[in-house]
Write a protein that holds these residues in place. Sequence first.
Motif, PDB file in Angstrom:
ATOM      1  N   SER A   2       0.829  -1.057   0.021  1.00 52.76           N
ATOM      2  CA  SER A   2      -0.227   0.002  -0.045  1.00 52.76           C
ATOM      3  C   SER A   2       0.843   1.360   0.102  1.00 52.76           C
ATOM      4  O   SER A   2       1.968   1.161   0.556  1.00 52.76           O
ATOM      5  N   PRO A   3       0.522   2.245  -0.602  1.00 47.24           N
ATOM      6  CA  PRO A   3       1.198   3.578  -0.733  1.00 47.24           C
ATOM      7  C   PRO A   3       1.297   4.209   0.858  1.00 47.24           C
ATOM      8  O   PRO A   3       0.324   3.830   1.771  1.00 47.24           O
ATOM      9  N   PRO A   4       2.177   4.855   1.169  1.00 44.81           N
ATOM     10  CA  PRO A   4       2.610   5.572   2.570  1.00 44.81           C
ATOM     11  C   PRO A   4       1.224   6.498   2.777  1.00 44.81           C
ATOM     12  O   PRO A   4       0.609   7.185   1.909  1.00 44.81           O
ATOM     13  N   ALA A   5       1.281   6.577   3.956  1.00 42.79           N
ATOM     14  CA  ALA A   5       0.225   7.584   4.494  1.00 42.79           C
ATOM     15  C   ALA A   5       0.538   9.086   4.094  1.00 42.79           C
ATOM     16  O   ALA A   5       1.724   9.149   4.113  1.00 42.79           O
ATOM     17  N   PRO A   6      -0.255   9.816   3.827  1.00 38.96           N
ATOM     18  CA  PRO A   6       0.023  11.366   3.466  1.00 38.96           C
ATOM     19  C   PRO A   6       0.838  11.846   4.624  1.00 38.96           C
ATOM     20  O   PRO A   6       0.515  11.650   5.761  1.00 38.96           O
ATOM     21  N   LEU A   7       1.811  12.715   4.349  1.00 38.85           N
ATOM     22  CA  LEU A   7       2.351  13.352   5.239  1.00 38.85           C
ATOM     23  C   LEU A   7       1.788  14.653   5.700  1.00 38.85           C
ATOM     24  O   LEU A   7       0.984  15.313   5.141  1.00 38.85           O
ATOM     25  N   LYS A   8       1.771  14.780   7.109  1.00 44.26           N
ATOM     26  CA  LYS A   8       1.115  15.869   8.043  1.00 44.26           C
ATOM     27  C   LYS A   8       1.831  16.474   9.042  1.00 44.26           C
ATOM     28  O   LYS A   8       2.324  15.696  10.032  1.00 44.26           O
ATOM     29  N   LEU A   9       2.426  17.442   8.665  1.00 43.51           N
ATOM     30  CA  LEU A   9       3.471  18.045   9.617  1.00 43.51           C
ATOM     31  C   LEU A   9       2.988  19.390  10.187  1.00 43.51           C
ATOM     32  O   LEU A   9       2.540  20.085   9.587  1.00 43.51           O
TER      33      LEU A   9
END
Length: 142
Positions: A2-9
């Motif tokens: 599965s694709p990585p989780a979207p980044l949220k910083l």
Amino acid sequence: MSPPAPLKLIALDADDLAVISAHVQDARVQPADIVWRQDEKRLVVGLNRLDWEQTLAGATSSRRLIAALRFDRVLACKSRNIDLEAPEATLELLGIEFHASDPPGGSALLMFGQGAALRLDVECLECELTDLGPDDLGVGPE
């Protein structure tokens, strides 16, 4: 796989902002995607960033992601060498710095190639980088 989780910083200090700066290095920005909402004390920048996580993990081809960079509690926004009359031009984001002046306030400086820059005077540093998805619009299996 599965694709990585979207980044949220989220950045609340200069060290946090340095992490976000590393993730947006070499991002492409168009002046039309820089939105200054003065009444809301907010600046939002739509950008097309390199997926550095994938690159550092050893991927053979680079991938770009559509992302939003948001600054809140912005008192003033000033630009240098950004032609608002050319909204389709492409700027290359080199990095972001924070310079404290009257803690917790200061200035966030977004530096672009060819001497372009945005300076945000902020009450305090509140920045968020959120991935919106891969930059694959209009591209599909043949």
